[in-house]
Every structure is written in C-alpha cells, then in structure tokens.
Design an enzyme around this catalytic site. Structure first.
Site, PDB file in Angstrom:
ATOM      1  N   ASP A   8       1.165 -59.566  23.544  1.00 39.81           N
ATOM      2  CA  ASP A   8       2.099 -59.522  24.343  1.00 39.81           C
ATOM      3  C   ASP A   8       3.188 -60.463  24.440  1.00 39.81           C
ATOM      4  OD1 ASP A   8       0.540 -57.745  25.521  1.00 39.81           O
ATOM      5  OD2 ASP A   8      -0.505 -59.035  27.116  1.00 39.81           O
ATOM      6  N   ASP A 127      -3.935 -48.430  34.402  1.00 39.38           N
ATOM      7  CA  ASP A 127      -4.724 -49.867  34.667  1.00 39.38           C
ATOM      8  C   ASP A 127      -5.137 -49.667  36.386  1.00 39.38           C
ATOM      9  OD1 ASP A 127      -2.933 -50.547  32.704  1.00 39.38           O
ATOM     10  OD2 ASP A 127      -1.113 -50.586  33.881  1.00 39.38           O
TER      11      ASP A 127
END
Length: 241
Positions: A8, A127
């Site tokens: 990330d 998600d």
C-alpha cells in the site's frame, strides 16, 4: 492457489492502515520499486498495489511512484481511487491491465464494461465491515447483501473479486474464511481473500478452502505480515501455486 504480496502507498511511502483508518497508519522504510522487483525475482507472478492517498483523499501524490512501478505493470494489480474513465485510461496507458475498482462500480455497474472495452481486467473490491459493504476508501458503508450484489455485477461481466475483512486488515488477526467461502460458492466468482492473512495457519486454511471451492478461492493477499517478516517469502512460496 496464488499467494499475493500487498504493497500500500500513502504519502509516497510503503504503508499499512490498521482497519483502514488513516490515524492508524504504519510506515515502512522500504523502496516500493525495489520491493516489487525483488518479489518478482523471487517468483511471485502477481503483486497487489493500492494507492491509499487516491482512495481516501483523491490525491495523486503517489502517481510518480506508480510511474516508476509501471516497469513491472504486467505483474501488478493496481487499486485505489479508480473512480473515473480518465483515470482508468491513464493507468492503462502506463501498462496497468488489472485494475481494482469498487465505489464507481457500485454507482455505475456499466463501468465494468467500459474497463473491458479499453482492455482492462477489472477486479471488484468487496470490502466488508460487520456484514456491511464499505466503499469510498472504506469511509462509507451500506446495508447491501454481498451475494446479491455480486450476482447483479456478474451481469456486467464481473469475474473476479478481492474480499477484504476490514476489521482484520493490518491487525495481524486471523481472517475468517467462512464469509469468503460462502461468497465464492454462492456468487460463483473467483475470490482473493484479504485482511488477516497473518500466519502460516491462514495459508493452510486458505489452501483447504481453495480445494473446497474447486479453486474459486483463487488466492490470498498478504500485507502487514509480509512487510514485517511474520510471513516470510520462503513460507509464502511454499503455499503458492
């Protein structure tokens, strides 16, 4: 089964956000391009890269990093704030063919068809937090049944998803594969499990679920446990196909 290391990006650095919260950001002194290069040399065929700055703040501060990483674009599935046709095309021109999308698809499912028209392989990011579907960089959530949602998106060409348990993401707690397994079987889509892939036990469980779903659990995405050496490259390679 694929084992996919995750990187990330936030503020131009390699980072992890515990449970997706900006105030819980952990930064790592690792060069993103060198890290990706090393992983490819180790034999990993797919690396998961998410631009958290774009996802959460709609900032393009990491774009110079994405340009550097484009040298390895064929090995990367890229995500984070891909909410417009222009931005998707911009990434495609850099060579990023596998693009992870979420919020834009929830607003306009035909975005999946557009991506395929420009030779992009869309991967939907499902998600979940407490059974709710989260979007807009995990800042918003809604009471949507994940299975019904995925079945509807399949009508627009959806074939593959990443299912992230937000409560487990970056926490080093174990992923609960029960919902991931249910999604794979009932929605009949290829799934990557993410969030809480934190130990060799996670990989063993994933391998079992991979068999139980006849390969619909396509793989797992490993973030913090990889970055902090809890799951070593050697162990991950042992479980990778």
């Amino acid at each position: 089964m694929l084992v996919v290391p995750a990187i990330d990006l936030f503020r131009g650095k390699v980072a992890r956000m515990v449970k997706g919260k900006k105030e819980n950001t952990i930064f790592y002194e690792k060069d993103p391009a060198e890290l990706v290069k090393k992983l490819i040399e180790e034999g990993f065929t797919l690396i998961h890269v998410v631009d958290l700055s774009k996802a959460i703040e709609n900032s393009v501060e990491n774009f110079p990093v994405l340009e550097r990483l484009s040298e390895f674009a064929e090995h990367i599935q890229i995500g984070g704030g891909i909410r417009s046709f222009d931005y998707a095309e911009r990434l495609r021109k850099l060579g990023y063919k596998r693009q992870i999308v979420s919020s834009k698809v929830l607003e306009d499912p035909s975005f999946l068809k557009f991506l395929k028209e420009i030779d992009v392989e869309p991967v939907f990011s499902l998600d979940t937090r407490g059974g709710k579907v989260a979007f807009k960089g995990w800042l918003a959530e809604e009471e949507i049944d994940p299975i019904s949602l995925l079945k509807r998106l399949k009508e627009y060409g959806l074939e593959e998803i990443v299912h992230t348990e937000i409560e487990k993401d970056g926490t080093l707690q174990e992923h609960d594969f029960s919902l991931t397994r249910k999604i794979a079987i009932e929605a009949e889509v290829n799934v990557f499990a993410a969030g809480g892939i934190s130990s060799e036990n996670s990989l063993k469980t994933a391998q079992r679920v991979h068999r139980e779903t006849n390969g619909l659990l396509k793989g797992v995405i490993v973030g913090r446990a990889f970055l902090e050496g809890i799951l070593t490259v050697e162990v991950m390679k042992r479980y990778a196909r």
